[in-house]
Motif scaffolding. Structure first.
Motif, PDB file in Angstrom:
ATOM      1  N   SER A  26      24.135  49.401 127.282  1.00  0.00           N
ATOM      2  CA  SER A  26      23.441  50.152 128.329  1.00  0.00           C
ATOM      3  C   SER A  26      24.415  51.092 129.030  1.00  0.00           C
ATOM      4  O   SER A  26      24.078  52.236 129.344  1.00  0.00           O
ATOM      5  CB  SER A  26      22.808  49.185 129.339  1.00  0.00           C
ATOM      6  OG  SER A  26      21.774  48.427 128.740  1.00  0.00           O
ATOM      7  N   ARG A  27      25.627  50.613 129.268  1.00  0.00           N
ATOM      8  CA  ARG A  27      26.660  51.450 129.881  1.00  0.00           C
ATOM      9  C   ARG A  27      27.036  52.603 128.951  1.00  0.00           C
ATOM     10  O   ARG A  27      27.233  53.730 129.387  1.00  0.00           O
ATOM     11  CB  ARG A  27      27.893  50.604 130.191  1.00  0.00           C
ATOM     12  CG  ARG A  27      28.970  51.357 130.980  1.00  0.00           C
ATOM     13  CD  ARG A  27      30.221  50.521 131.148  1.00  0.00           C
ATOM     14  NE  ARG A  27      31.198  51.184 132.006  1.00  0.00           N
ATOM     15  CZ  ARG A  27      32.466  50.837 132.091  1.00  0.00           C
ATOM     16  NH1 ARG A  27      32.926  49.813 131.382  1.00  0.00           N
ATOM     17  NH2 ARG A  27      33.299  51.496 132.891  1.00  0.00           N
ATOM     18  N   PHE A  28      27.126  52.307 127.674  1.00  0.00           N
ATOM     19  CA  PHE A  28      27.440  53.329 126.669  1.00  0.00           C
ATOM     20  C   PHE A  28      26.394  54.441 126.679  1.00  0.00           C
ATOM     21  O   PHE A  28      26.716  55.630 126.728  1.00  0.00           O
ATOM     22  CB  PHE A  28      27.513  52.672 125.288  1.00  0.00           C
ATOM     23  CG  PHE A  28      27.583  53.645 124.136  1.00  0.00           C
ATOM     24  CD1 PHE A  28      28.788  54.218 123.770  1.00  0.00           C
ATOM     25  CD2 PHE A  28      26.441  53.981 123.423  1.00  0.00           C
ATOM     26  CE1 PHE A  28      28.862  55.117 122.706  1.00  0.00           C
ATOM     27  CE2 PHE A  28      26.496  54.873 122.363  1.00  0.00           C
ATOM     28  CZ  PHE A  28      27.714  55.441 122.007  1.00  0.00           C
ATOM     29  N   LEU A  29      25.126  54.055 126.623  1.00  0.00           N
ATOM     30  CA  LEU A  29      24.048  55.041 126.579  1.00  0.00           C
ATOM     31  C   LEU A  29      23.935  55.823 127.884  1.00  0.00           C
ATOM     32  O   LEU A  29      23.419  56.947 127.887  1.00  0.00           O
ATOM     33  CB  LEU A  29      22.722  54.348 126.262  1.00  0.00           C
ATOM     34  CG  LEU A  29      22.592  53.771 124.848  1.00  0.00           C
ATOM     35  CD1 LEU A  29      21.279  52.999 124.703  1.00  0.00           C
ATOM     36  CD2 LEU A  29      22.674  54.876 123.794  1.00  0.00           C
ATOM     37  N   LYS A  30      24.412  55.245 128.973  1.00  0.00           N
ATOM     38  CA  LYS A  30      24.381  55.950 130.251  1.00  0.00           C
ATOM     39  C   LYS A  30      25.385  57.093 130.280  1.00  0.00           C
ATOM     40  O   LYS A  30      25.200  58.084 130.994  1.00  0.00           O
ATOM     41  CB  LYS A  30      24.677  54.959 131.389  1.00  0.00           C
ATOM     42  CG  LYS A  30      24.412  55.512 132.781  1.00  0.00           C
ATOM     43  CD  LYS A  30      24.591  54.438 133.837  1.00  0.00           C
ATOM     44  CE  LYS A  30      24.263  54.987 135.227  1.00  0.00           C
ATOM     45  NZ  LYS A  30      24.411  53.932 136.271  1.00  0.00           N
ATOM     46  N   VAL A 223      27.348  43.235 118.668  1.00  0.00           N
ATOM     47  CA  VAL A 223      27.622  41.826 118.878  1.00  0.00           C
ATOM     48  C   VAL A 223      29.135  41.638 118.961  1.00  0.00           C
ATOM     49  O   VAL A 223      29.643  40.959 119.840  1.00  0.00           O
ATOM     50  CB  VAL A 223      27.033  40.962 117.738  1.00  0.00           C
ATOM     51  CG1 VAL A 223      27.401  39.489 117.916  1.00  0.00           C
ATOM     52  CG2 VAL A 223      25.518  41.111 117.687  1.00  0.00           C
ATOM     53  N   GLU A 224      29.851  42.290 118.047  1.00  0.00           N
ATOM     54  CA  GLU A 224      31.311  42.230 118.043  1.00  0.00           C
ATOM     55  C   GLU A 224      31.956  43.622 118.014  1.00  0.00           C
ATOM     56  O   GLU A 224      32.742  43.971 118.877  1.00  0.00           O
ATOM     57  CB  GLU A 224      31.797  41.427 116.847  1.00  0.00           C
ATOM     58  CG  GLU A 224      31.462  39.952 116.902  1.00  0.00           C
ATOM     59  CD  GLU A 224      32.070  39.197 115.748  1.00  0.00           C
ATOM     60  OE1 GLU A 224      33.194  38.698 115.905  1.00  0.00           O
ATOM     61  OE2 GLU A 224      31.428  39.142 114.680  1.00  0.00           O
ATOM     62  N   THR A 225      31.596  44.403 117.000  1.00  0.00           N
ATOM     63  CA  THR A 225      32.249  45.705 116.804  1.00  0.00           C
ATOM     64  C   THR A 225      31.991  46.651 117.963  1.00  0.00           C
ATOM     65  O   THR A 225      32.876  47.387 118.381  1.00  0.00           O
ATOM     66  CB  THR A 225      31.758  46.362 115.497  1.00  0.00           C
ATOM     67  OG1 THR A 225      31.865  45.419 114.433  1.00  0.00           O
ATOM     68  CG2 THR A 225      32.583  47.597 115.172  1.00  0.00           C
ATOM     69  N   MET A 226      30.766  46.669 118.466  1.00  0.00           N
ATOM     70  CA  MET A 226      30.326  47.559 119.542  1.00  0.00           C
ATOM     71  C   MET A 226      30.627  49.016 119.183  1.00  0.00           C
ATOM     72  O   MET A 226      31.489  49.667 119.774  1.00  0.00           O
ATOM     73  CB  MET A 226      30.968  47.183 120.880  1.00  0.00           C
ATOM     74  CG  MET A 226      30.477  45.862 121.424  1.00  0.00           C
ATOM     75  SD  MET A 226      30.915  45.573 123.157  1.00  0.00           S
ATOM     76  CE  MET A 226      32.673  45.313 123.017  1.00  0.00           C
ATOM     77  N   ARG A 243      35.231  49.908 122.839  1.00  0.00           N
ATOM     78  CA  ARG A 243      36.527  49.495 123.376  1.00  0.00           C
ATOM     79  C   ARG A 243      37.539  50.634 123.443  1.00  0.00           C
ATOM     80  O   ARG A 243      38.580  50.511 124.090  1.00  0.00           O
ATOM     81  CB  ARG A 243      37.096  48.337 122.537  1.00  0.00           C
ATOM     82  CG  ARG A 243      36.301  47.045 122.644  1.00  0.00           C
ATOM     83  CD  ARG A 243      36.988  45.897 121.932  1.00  0.00           C
ATOM     84  NE  ARG A 243      36.222  44.669 122.040  1.00  0.00           N
ATOM     85  CZ  ARG A 243      35.304  44.276 121.160  1.00  0.00           C
ATOM     86  NH1 ARG A 243      35.070  45.020 120.099  1.00  0.00           N
ATOM     87  NH2 ARG A 243      34.640  43.141 121.330  1.00  0.00           N
ATOM     88  N   GLU A 244      37.259  51.753 122.761  1.00  0.00           N
ATOM     89  CA  GLU A 244      38.182  52.880 122.775  1.00  0.00           C
ATOM     90  C   GLU A 244      37.764  53.968 123.755  1.00  0.00           C
ATOM     91  O   GLU A 244      38.448  54.979 123.901  1.00  0.00           O
ATOM     92  CB  GLU A 244      38.286  53.484 121.364  1.00  0.00           C
ATOM     93  CG  GLU A 244      38.863  52.518 120.334  1.00  0.00           C
ATOM     94  CD  GLU A 244      38.889  53.104 118.927  1.00  0.00           C
ATOM     95  OE1 GLU A 244      38.483  54.295 118.785  1.00  0.00           O
ATOM     96  OE2 GLU A 244      39.310  52.401 117.993  1.00  0.00           O
ATOM     97  N   ILE A 245      36.648  53.769 124.446  1.00  0.00           N
ATOM     98  CA  ILE A 245      36.146  54.777 125.386  1.00  0.00           C
ATOM     99  C   ILE A 245      36.886  54.667 126.718  1.00  0.00           C
ATOM    100  O   ILE A 245      37.036  53.582 127.274  1.00  0.00           O
ATOM    101  CB  ILE A 245      34.629  54.606 125.625  1.00  0.00           C
ATOM    102  CG1 ILE A 245      33.862  54.779 124.311  1.00  0.00           C
ATOM    103  CG2 ILE A 245      34.127  55.606 126.662  1.00  0.00           C
ATOM    104  CD1 ILE A 245      32.378  54.460 124.427  1.00  0.00           C
TER     105      ILE A 245
END
Length: 289
Positions: A26-30, A223-226, A243-245
């Motif tokens: 949800s944070r990613f899509l925001k 679930v893991e990779t994101m 995790r790289e953002i």
């Protein structure tokens, strides 16, 4: 850093399970905007919800984010069914405004054609031996629980995240062979359909590479990779890993203006082809067959 894309593809969110990273996606899509959002299967985990899964507020927030993308950014959303959300078969195909629910689809952009499918229809285990697939799902659920326990203690010790399941997949020869065969067969299917590439999910292994002249893309999982796939406005595809953002370096985006409609660039296909770390999260999963 780019925050506007033509198309974003995500898959394997598995909402309804403890392992689902609902808050993170949800944070990613925001943070990102796109004209087309493709939810490529296993977004809702119907298998786990029937057994020991539970639906939480954070899972609902994910769909609230999708609705905001449709209303505010005028994003076209394509939800393709996977094996864990195969209950969608009962309503396929369905269109409600900018929301499309489909089995699979073809996507044409910048002169290239991609076949998009979750990928389970190419998996003989999930299609022909459903009981083995359910058994494997129980094993994977246990592995994810064990992974949370391991990483909880690694976090306490100041160590980085470690994916136990990815490690096991990389060490077991049969798992490596299965993934290689899976990717090769999907590439063959894309060729047979006259497509330049194929976009899938299912095996939770993010990938962006060429296989025998076919562009093979896998969006990974949440679930893991994101991870997610993103196509820019020049037709280039890339993998984005959560995790790289650098969220601190990303400036808040104003409400976007109306995106131009893709004008028929996305063509749905209606037939199946071959067919935060919480203490509560480290309680053993309830496994029932």
């Amino acid at each position: 850093m780019k925050t506007h894309f033509k198309t974003i593809v995500i898959s394997d969110v598995h909402l309804g399970t403890k392992g689902s990273k609902a808050k993170e996606i949800s944070r990613f899509l925001k943070q990102y905007r796109c004209e087309n959002l493709i939810l490529n299967g296993d977004i809702i985990d119907g298998w786990q919800l029937k057994k020991s899964g539970s639906w939480k507020r954070k899972h609902t927030r994910f769909f609230n984010r999708i609705l905001k993308m449709i209303e505010q950014s005028h994003t076209n959303v394509y939800y393709l069914r996977g094996n864990h959300d195969d209950f969608l078969e009962q309503i396929l195909p369905l269109q409600i405004g900018r929301l499309h629910i489909l089995t699979d689809m073809c996507y044409e952009s910048f002169g290239k054609k991609y076949f998009i499918t979750h990928g389970d229809v190419f998996d003989s285990i999930t299609t022909n031996l459903r009981w083995i697939a359910y058994l494997g799902d129980v094993g994977y659920t246990f592995l994810l629980w064990l992974n949370r326990v391991v990483n909880y203690h690694r976090y306490k010790a100041g160590l980085p995240y470690f994916s136990l399941s990815q490690y096991i997949k990389g060490k077991v020869k049969k798992a490596v062979s299965y993934i290689d065969d899976y990717e090769t067969e999907l590439a063959k299917m894309a060729k047979a359909k006259g497509c330049d590439g194929i976009i899938c999910g299912h095996i939770h292994k993010a990938e962006n590479r060429m296989i025998d002249g076919v562009h093979y893309l896998n969006s990974g999982d949440w679930v893991e990779t994101m991870s997610a796939l993103a196509e820019d406005h020049e037709g280039n595809w890339q993998l984005i890993f959560y995790r790289e953002i650098d969220f601190k370096g990303m400036h808040p985006q104003p409400n976007p203006t109306l995106f131009p409609h893709p004008g028929g660039n996305v063509v749905p296909m209606r037939q199946v082809s071959f067919e935060t770390r919480n203490d509560e999260d480290i309680t053993p999963p309830s496994i029932r067959l």
